[in-house]
Design an enzyme around this catalytic site. Sequence first.
Site: not given
Ligand code: NAD
Length: 489
Positions: A51, A149, A178-179, A183, A217, A236, A241, A336
Amino acid sequence: MVSRVIPVEPFDLVIFGGTGDLARRKILPGLFRRFCAGQMPPEARIIGAARADMDGAAYREMVAGAMEEFGGGFTCEDKTLRAFLDRLDYLAIDARGDKGWAELQEKMKGKDRIEAYYFSVSPALFGDLAERLQKWGMADKDARIVVEKPFGRDLDTAKKLNGTLAAYFNEDQIYRIDHYLGKETVQNLMAVRFGNMLFEPLWNAQYVDHIQITVAETVGVGGRGEYYDKSGAMRDMVQNHLMQLLCLIAMEPPARFDPDAVRDEKLKVIRALDPVEPHHIVRGQYQAVPMDEADHPGYRTAVGDARSRTESFMALKVHLSNWRWAGTPFYLRTGKRMSARSSEITVVFKDTPHSIFGEEAGRHRNVLSIRLQPNEGITLGVTIKEPGPGGMRLIDVPLDMTFAEALAGEAGEQVDAYERLIMDVIRGNQTLFMRGDEVEAAWTWTDPIIQGWEARNDVPKPYDSGSDGPTDSDELLRREGRAWRGVAP
Ligand code: NAD
């Protein structure tokens, strides 16, 4: 022996959510490490799409910062980092509107290379992205999409999500991450089971007393409190996992190591799971310990809800109704703020049918522990005679193998789960990704468990931060003459 790095074919990877936490912490550093390892061809392009309004130069600067922050001490020559950054581009895009799509279409046009789209955004946007990829002519049959996920929060939402993606993409184009499956040691589970003659004949209810799977964890919910409180340990961790680990440890040998053969066998395991009795379910919630509250607040403080009933700990006793495992319980546990970070699978074998050494020699069991993290390795507890002149007394000693030591100088570099999985997407190998029917089967088993405790108004049992969960979790095994193994460092 140095591990061989086989470069993948030229590709374009678009990371929707390319400025987000996951992209900065895992996806981009993972790609950089593959670049440094020489696996990424020089023509590969990575396009961040999110965004925020910024240009390519600002994005490259952001990514360089992410490498420093999240690279985990990984270093690579400056000129290699610059060469990697040259592969990067950025587009401000709106998943829910038209902004940026014409430009993306232009960038992706007419290239004879693999196209992959990583949906690293909220699942609420998956449908919007899929629809727009099709509308703008980018959902051709060779394109791949990667989804993160959580994949639904129950069967209904998972089915809807599968249905939405299926409207635009075939199953063989969808890579559900599923990371855990990426592993190294999780894949080793298959190597240990199906690459050795030693274990498989004993791998059944006749010889195995029970199996434990623990994913513990030390961290709390941290900054993810709001998200986590709507999810909890069951959704979660267990539904995905732990379920995947259970599948790999319990499945029948697939005929081949190919995606559908492996996933068919995993699906059969999930479908063989019995419903879980309420008294075989323990839910817990961590609480702060006095003196440490300022640094490590309790769960309810961390999520900002003094009445939260979400579990940060789960222990379950589960059964599989099939020929191999009928009668052998599987105990699953995750939490956790536990005493140590540890993921371990323990196979506890039965007693010998008759002890020729008499009662005084004591009861001894072989125990096979597979450590997934930290200190990856395998320990087999073997019974031997206690040394010395004290008669025929028996003791258990470990036959211990830590992979890092056993493979010193041979294994080459450690590859992070995300690195491996992204390269598998480019290679078109779905073995380590969940299939739609697998995810739905997992929710089919999980839903009634959650609905059951909601109907009972169950309140999770408090446990001290830094402990191994509520005492009910110990009781779950103790009442059957068993005990949890491991965790405490
Ligand atoms: P975040 O909130 O940090 O990032 C969200 C991203 O989506 C940003 O780059 C934002 O610009 C973009 N975005 C939001 N609305 C938008 C729109 N309308 N158009 C285009 N882009 C848009 O989220 P995150 O932590 O990076 O997580 C992303 C995905 O990965 C989620 O589904 C989350 O559940 C999953 N996930 C995250 C983690 C983690 O460790 N962060 C782990 C496992 C899974």
